[in-house]
Design a protein around this motif. Structure first.
Motif, PDB file in Angstrom:
ATOM      1  N   PRO A 123       3.972   6.999  -7.237  1.00 22.82           N
ATOM      2  CA  PRO A 123       3.622   8.013  -8.237  1.00 22.82           C
ATOM      3  C   PRO A 123       4.358   9.339  -8.038  1.00 22.82           C
ATOM      4  O   PRO A 123       4.656  10.034  -9.010  1.00 22.82           O
ATOM      5  CB  PRO A 123       2.109   8.180  -8.045  1.00 22.82           C
ATOM      6  CG  PRO A 123       1.654   6.847  -7.572  1.00 22.82           C
ATOM      7  CD  PRO A 123       2.769   6.351  -6.693  1.00 22.82           C
ATOM      8  N   PHE A 124       4.680   9.682  -6.779  1.00 20.67           N
ATOM      9  CA  PHE A 124       5.415  10.929  -6.534  1.00 20.67           C
ATOM     10  C   PHE A 124       6.814  10.844  -7.119  1.00 20.67           C
ATOM     11  O   PHE A 124       7.311  11.789  -7.727  1.00 20.67           O
ATOM     12  CB  PHE A 124       5.491  11.220  -5.033  1.00 20.67           C
ATOM     13  CG  PHE A 124       4.169  11.596  -4.435  1.00 20.67           C
ATOM     14  CD1 PHE A 124       3.742  12.912  -4.454  1.00 20.67           C
ATOM     15  CD2 PHE A 124       3.341  10.639  -3.881  1.00 20.67           C
ATOM     16  CE1 PHE A 124       2.519  13.274  -3.927  1.00 20.67           C
ATOM     17  CE2 PHE A 124       2.117  10.982  -3.350  1.00 20.67           C
ATOM     18  CZ  PHE A 124       1.700  12.300  -3.368  1.00 20.67           C
TER      19      PHE A 124
ATOM     20  N   THR B 217       0.926   4.237  -2.862  1.00 18.84           N
ATOM     21  CA  THR B 217       0.625   5.643  -2.585  1.00 18.84           C
ATOM     22  C   THR B 217       1.814   6.564  -2.815  1.00 18.84           C
ATOM     23  O   THR B 217       1.627   7.731  -3.122  1.00 18.84           O
ATOM     24  CB  THR B 217       0.139   5.835  -1.137  1.00 18.84           C
ATOM     25  OG1 THR B 217       1.067   5.200  -0.256  1.00 18.84           O
ATOM     26  CG2 THR B 217      -1.238   5.261  -0.932  1.00 18.84           C
ATOM     27  N   SER B 218       3.054   6.044  -2.663  1.00 17.95           N
ATOM     28  CA  SER B 218       4.186   6.980  -2.752  1.00 17.95           C
ATOM     29  C   SER B 218       4.941   6.922  -4.082  1.00 17.95           C
ATOM     30  O   SER B 218       5.515   7.925  -4.489  1.00 17.95           O
ATOM     31  CB  SER B 218       5.152   6.757  -1.590  1.00 17.95           C
ATOM     32  OG  SER B 218       5.533   5.399  -1.546  1.00 17.95           O
TER      33      SER B 218
ATOM     34  N   CYS C 101       0.825  -1.211   0.000  1.00 16.59           N
ATOM     35  CA  CYS C 101       0.000   0.000   0.000  1.00 16.59           C
ATOM     36  C   CYS C 101       0.858   1.260   0.000  1.00 16.59           C
ATOM     37  O   CYS C 101       0.577   2.216  -0.724  1.00 16.59           O
ATOM     38  CB  CYS C 101      -0.921   0.021   1.214  1.00 16.59           C
ATOM     39  SG  CYS C 101      -2.249  -1.160   1.065  1.00 16.59           S
ATOM     40  N   SER C 102       1.938   1.251   0.800  1.00 21.06           N
ATOM     41  CA  SER C 102       2.807   2.427   0.854  1.00 21.06           C
ATOM     42  C   SER C 102       3.445   2.697  -0.499  1.00 21.06           C
ATOM     43  O   SER C 102       3.587   3.849  -0.907  1.00 21.06           O
ATOM     44  CB  SER C 102       3.912   2.235   1.891  1.00 21.06           C
ATOM     45  OG  SER C 102       3.352   1.958   3.139  1.00 21.06           O
TER      46      SER C 102
END
Lengths: 313, 273
Positions: free
Chosen positions: B26-27, B23-24, B19-20
């Motif tokens: 794409p940055f 979420t991260s 999950c991390s």
């Protein structure tokens, strides 16, 4: 309190100068008047930017016509809505996002919150921060990121083509169901972390001793979750459900930037249609206002039902 | 919870790591893409390139990038400062000068939370259009200056502000407004930073409202510029687009990391209230 102090002081002096004690009352009133001065700017703004437009929208929704040539039309706009295929598609899509996306996102957020809430878990702070990260992005940015991932010449297609999984690119946005799936994916990516934080704050209010007692009584993890966590988390669950529902009823940015409502209105939302009616050609303010009221009424009705159900259990 | 053995921690970490990453990553991806050429972005190149300067120049050459960034900064900072001043004064007023009438007014203000943007959009647009205020900072910020959320946040915070301080200050002859500015604001710094972070993020990221009232591409904000950039008629330059996405995201990302506690406390506080 200050007035009472001064009041006493004045009472001591009064007999000497023989005047009726009117000052304390007027001072109290004066303080109250200053109190209103603190509030009035904010109150005026809330009325001007929320209640007045809400009333104006109601009046507009009872008028019809092009641009600013509006005539009274009674309930005709509302009747017209239910014969309008685009409106019905938008209503169907909005409700679809509501029914599919919210349960998926909230369950995921709750699971993550329970995991991260475990004090023995190493690196829980880092997980919390990373999972929350998407909440700082603008929805326009999110949309472009996901559009670049799923476009015909996007990253996913390139990856699948290069590795030989597919021989021709998949047009994710041309199919109603995959386009909807992408919208749901963006919403889930952007908002799960926020809801996880809401759940975390709810979980932190639950006393640890309850779980210790349950463990001593031989309860399993699942039992502890359904018998302790869920009932005590109900207020938070209610709050996240209501905020997600109103949020989804307003859904606009993602669809506007990713699919533009297509293919063939397969992803369009009520807010997208409202925007099209007002700013996508000759404005139909009256008809669009009727849609605005439908959005408001559905959101209010759902919040009401959710509160009733939430109270009962 | 201490119900399951140590084995299951492996699966917990596995799920959380996946999950991390989702979420991260794409940055990281947008930052990498913004240094590459459009062709490399399309090829799916995942290493840093050397095209950052060129991409930046491409954005500047659109003639709308720098104005949009400048607008976003000016509008967001002004809106945030004014909104926090106006809303905190109201929150303070509701507690310190409490009366029945004021409690009723607060309840009415809370009701406004239920009103969706779409329901106020049309009359507000027509009002600003009649008053010739479209494409002004005034139109951009008016709906954000007094929000039920901010007023509520400050009302909750004011309840912990000790009444003795106010009494003492009054005896010392300090006026009511001076008590607010000299006593309340300095003691309530944590709440102010929460409110500032939350309001800044919301105004910086706002999309539908600026799209409607800031129709002039020279007057609009970064999120709307992004949207215009992707559907302009030209062959899109993906390196430049990703740089624009990065530039839009960085300010909020930096503020988030700098004031992480305030931001998360703000979200949590709004639940507890």
């Amino acid at each position: 309190m200050c007035t009472s102090l001064r009041f006493q002081h004045i009472r001591e002096v009064l007999p000497m100068i023989n005047v009726r004690p009117r000052r304390p009352i007027s001072l109290e009133r004066k303080t109250q008047r200053i109190g209103w001065m603190f509030i009035i700017p904010a109150l005026a703004l809330v009325v001007l930017t929320h209640f007045y437009p809400m009333f104006e929208t109601l009046l507009l929704s009872l008028q019809s016509g092009k641009a600013n040539n509006l005539k009274w039309a009674g309930m005709r706009n509302y009747v017209r809505l239910f014969k309008d295929a685009t409106f019905l598609a938008a209503l169907e899509n909005t409700l679809f996002y509501l029914v599919v996306q919210i349960p998926v996102m909230l369950s995921l957020a709750l699971i993550l919150a329970v995991l991260v809430n475990d004090r023995k878990l190493k690196g829980r702070g880092i997980y919390r921060t990373l999972i929350f990260l998407p909440a700082v992005t603008s929805l326009a940015s999110c949309s472009i990121i996901f559009l670049r991932l799923f476009a015909n010449d996007g990253y996913i297609n390139t990856l699948l083509l290069n590795t030989g999984v597919i021989s021709e690119y998949i047009d994710f946005l041309a199919n109603k169901w995959s386009a909807r799936a992408i919208i749901i994916l963006v919403m889930t990516w952007r908002w799960t972390g926020t809801n996880m934080i809401y759940f975390l704050s709810g979980l932190q209010n639950i006393d640890d001793s309850l779980y210790e007692a349950a463990a001593i009584d031989g309860a399993t993890g699942v039992q502890a979750f359904t018998r302790i966590t869920m009932p005590l988390l109900k207020p938070t669950l209610l709050l996240t459900t209501i905020t997600s529902t109103t949020g989804t009823m307003k859904l606009f940015d993602e669809v506007y930037n990713i699919t533009g409502g297509g293919p063939a209105n397969g992803t369009i939302t009520l807010s997208n249609y409202l925007y099209q009616l007002c700013f996508g050609g000759v404005p139909q303010y009256g008809y669009a206002s009727a849609i605005a009221y439908i959005i408001f009424l559905i959101a209010a009705l759902l919040a009401f039902i959710q509160m009733k159900v939430g109270d009962k259990e | 919870m201490n119900f399951s053995g140590k084995k299951s921690y492996f699966w917990r970490h596995a799920l959380l790591i996946v999950c991390s990453l989702i979420t991260s990553l794409p940055f990281v991806w947008i930052i990498i893409c913004s240094t590459n050429t459009s062709v490399d972005v399309l090829r799916g190149r995942l290493t840093l390139g050397s095209n950052l300067g060129v991409n930046f120049q491409t954005l500047v050459d659109t003639g709308r990038f720098l104005p949009a960034f400048k607008n976003s900064v000016i509008y967001s900072v002004t809106t945030t400062l004014l909104a926090v001043c106006i809303s905190s004064a109201a929150g303070y007023g509701f507690v310190v000068y409490r009366s029945k009438a004021k409690d009723t007014v607060m309840a009415v203000i809370l009701l406004s939370m239920m009103i969706p943007t779409a329901a106020i959009l049309i009359p507000m647009f027509r009002l600003f259009s009649r008053m010739k205020l479209l494409n002004t900072i005034f139109a951009f910020m008016l709906p954000s200056l007094a929000t039920a959320f901010l007023i509520f946040l400050f009302r909750q915070a004011s309840q912990s502000f000790p009444g003795e301080i106010i009494q003492a200050a009054r005896i010392d002859g300090l006026g009511e407004w001076m008590i607010f500015f000299r006593m309340f604001i300095p003691t309530m710094k944590p709440v102010y930073s929460t409110a500032i972070v939350m309001t800044f993020m919301n105004t910086w990221n706002a999309f539908l409202w600026p799209l409607v009232v800031m129709t002039d591409s020279q007057k609009t904000t970064m999120p709307v510029f992004l949207s215009l950039l992707t559907d302009s008629g030209y062959t899109p330059d993906y390196g430049a687009i990703m740089l624009a996405v990065t530039v839009t995201t960085l300010p909020t990302l930096i503020i988030f990391f700098a004031l992480q506690k305030s931001f998360i406390n703000g979200l949590t506080g709004s639940v507890k209230g």
